[in-house]
Enzyme design. Structure first.
Site, PDB file in Angstrom:
ATOM      1  N   GLY A 185      61.336  29.736  28.062  1.00  0.00           N
ATOM      2  CA  GLY A 185      62.348  28.803  29.382  1.00  0.00           C
ATOM      3  C   GLY A 185      61.231  28.238  29.784  1.00  0.00           C
ATOM      4  CG  ASN A 225      55.385  36.758  32.263  1.00  0.00           C
ATOM      5  OD1 ASN A 225      54.242  36.671  32.297  1.00  0.00           O
ATOM      6  ND2 ASN A 225      56.239  35.938  31.275  1.00  0.00           N
ATOM      7  CE1 TYR A 269      61.512  38.362  33.565  1.00  0.00           C
ATOM      8  CE2 TYR A 269      61.364  37.371  34.785  1.00  0.00           C
ATOM      9  CZ  TYR A 269      60.256  38.104  33.983  1.00  0.00           C
ATOM     10  OH  TYR A 269      59.096  38.715  33.838  1.00  0.00           O
ATOM     11  CG  ASP A 312      62.512  19.307  32.169  1.00  0.00           C
ATOM     12  OD1 ASP A 312      61.898  19.848  32.351  1.00  0.00           O
ATOM     13  OD2 ASP A 312      62.507  18.955  30.733  1.00  0.00           O
ATOM     14  CB  ILE A 313      61.932  22.122  36.581  1.00  0.00           C
ATOM     15  CG1 ILE A 313      61.219  21.818  37.989  1.00  0.00           C
ATOM     16  CG2 ILE A 313      61.094  22.925  36.372  1.00  0.00           C
ATOM     17  CD1 ILE A 313      62.284  23.378  39.302  1.00  0.00           C
ATOM     18  CB  SER A 321      65.991  36.236  38.341  1.00  0.00           C
ATOM     19  OG  SER A 321      65.002  36.713  38.286  1.00  0.00           O
ATOM     20  CB  THR A 322      69.542  33.311  35.937  1.00  0.00           C
ATOM     21  OG1 THR A 322      69.381  31.571  35.971  1.00  0.00           O
ATOM     22  CG2 THR A 322      70.249  33.006  37.601  1.00  0.00           C
ATOM     23  N   GLY A 323      68.257  33.121  33.457  1.00  0.00           N
ATOM     24  CA  GLY A 323      67.710  33.384  31.723  1.00  0.00           C
ATOM     25  C   GLY A 323      67.467  34.091  31.621  1.00  0.00           C
ATOM     26  CG  ASP A 342      56.085  31.215  32.385  1.00  0.00           C
ATOM     27  OD1 ASP A 342      54.969  30.051  32.512  1.00  0.00           O
ATOM     28  OD2 ASP A 342      55.718  32.131  32.432  1.00  0.00           O
TER      29      ASP A 342
HETATM   30  P1  ADP Z   1      63.442  33.505  34.093  1.00  0.00           P
HETATM   31  O1  ADP Z   1      62.626  34.978  33.143  1.00  0.00           O
HETATM   32  O2  ADP Z   1      63.291  33.896  35.431  1.00  0.00           O
HETATM   33  O3  ADP Z   1      64.836  34.118  34.290  1.00  0.00           O
HETATM   34  P2  ADP Z   1      63.843  31.369  32.410  1.00  0.00           P
HETATM   35  O4  ADP Z   1      63.135  30.642  33.208  1.00  0.00           O
HETATM   36  O5  ADP Z   1      64.462  32.218  31.360  1.00  0.00           O
HETATM   37  O6  ADP Z   1      63.523  32.645  34.189  1.00  0.00           O
HETATM   38  O7  ADP Z   1      65.545  30.964  33.371  1.00  0.00           O
HETATM   39  C1  ADP Z   1      65.966  30.294  34.228  1.00  0.00           C
HETATM   40  C2  ADP Z   1      66.583  28.758  34.489  1.00  0.00           C
HETATM   41  O8  ADP Z   1      65.914  28.295  33.903  1.00  0.00           O
HETATM   42  C3  ADP Z   1      67.929  29.185  33.189  1.00  0.00           C
HETATM   43  O9  ADP Z   1      68.874  28.891  34.057  1.00  0.00           O
HETATM   44  C4  ADP Z   1      67.096  28.295  32.407  1.00  0.00           C
HETATM   45  O10 ADP Z   1      68.486  27.485  31.546  1.00  0.00           O
HETATM   46  C5  ADP Z   1      66.647  27.241  33.351  1.00  0.00           C
HETATM   47  N1  ADP Z   1      65.442  25.993  32.307  1.00  0.00           N
HETATM   48  C6  ADP Z   1      65.182  26.079  30.997  1.00  0.00           C
HETATM   49  N2  ADP Z   1      64.367  25.344  31.037  1.00  0.00           N
HETATM   50  C7  ADP Z   1      64.146  24.655  31.959  1.00  0.00           C
HETATM   51  C8  ADP Z   1      63.417  23.341  32.588  1.00  0.00           C
HETATM   52  N3  ADP Z   1      62.361  22.922  31.830  1.00  0.00           N
HETATM   53  N4  ADP Z   1      63.719  22.973  33.811  1.00  0.00           N
HETATM   54  C9  ADP Z   1      64.657  23.600  34.508  1.00  0.00           C
HETATM   55  N5  ADP Z   1      65.470  24.356  34.524  1.00  0.00           N
HETATM   56  C10 ADP Z   1      65.091  25.416  33.418  1.00  0.00           C
END
Ligand code: ADP
Length: 186
Positions: A38, A30, A131, A16-17, A127-129, A40
């Site tokens: 996600g 965004n 987006y 988790d970031i 971008s891989t979630g 954000d």
């Molecule tokens: P985007 O809108 O740029 O696609 P997202 O947040 O929807 O961004 O997804 C980007 C990536 O982050 C995806 O692989 C998702 O699984 C991952 N992600 C979601 N939550 C977390 C988190 N808390 N920590 C790290 N990565 C995450």
């Protein structure tokens, strides 16, 4: 997984970031800068309202953050002192400059980190979630862009990639292994 690209330690972790101890974490934001789902949503929840306050000020001053660019705020309650908010492209088939815009998002995040003298920075898979950017292709763009910058420029001490799933961790690990010429992982 960890290795050096010139003077920078590159690390890949699954997790988790919002729990990272790097000086900055990158948010896949965004263009409104008003938060979303996600990464954000997770960053704003963990970091508290101060981050959104600063995002609103940036929005008032410059109308948000265009795709491919990056802005910086406090890390609020996060361990990290800063959040660098960047906006990756929405996938629309691959022929609309998505690769270049994704590369810009990584490049401008690192540029901002350099301006602030940030010594360690953690990236999510931008971008891989929501987006919809295919992860394998996004990983290649991320790796090529970051590797080139680390080879050319004054670089942070550590760049960390924080992948949420084991599958994404494997994809980014393989992309890095290919780029640095290590035998591909199984
Ligand atoms: P985007 O809108 O740029 O696609 P997202 O947040 O929807 O961004 O997804 C980007 C990536 O982050 C995806 O692989 C998702 O699984 C991952 N992600 C979601 N939550 C977390 C988190 N808390 N920590 C790290 N990565 C995450």
């Amino acid at each position: 997984m960890q290795f050096k690209v010139k003077n920078t330690l590159v690390t890949l972790v699954q997790g988790d970031i919002t729990g990272q101890d790097t000086v900055a974490v990158v948010n896949a934001a965004n263009s409104t800068l008003l938060g979303g789902g996600g990464v954000d949503g997770a960053i704003h929840r963990a970091g508290g309202p101060q981050i959104l306050e600063e995002c609103k000020k940036i929005r008032a001053a410059k109308g948000g953050c265009p795709t491919g660019e990056a802005v910086i705020t406090t890390g609020g309650n996060l361990i990290s002192r800063y959040v660098i908010h960047t906006v990756g492209p929405i996938w629309s088939g691959g022929d609309s400059g998505e690769d270049q815009l994704l590369a810009s998002a990584y490049r401008n995040s690192l540029r901002l980190a350099a301006v602030y003298g940030i010594k360690s920075i953690a990236f999510p898979s931008i971008s891989t979630g929501a987006y919809g950017f295919p992860t394998q292709r996004a990983a290649r763009v991320a790796v090529d862009t970051v590797k080139k910058l680390l080879e050319e420029k004054n670089s942070p001490e550590e760049v960390r990639f924080v992948l949420f799933s084991q599958k994404d961790f494997d994809i980014y690990s393989r992309a890095w292994a290919e780029a640095i010429g290590e035998p591909s992982l199984p």
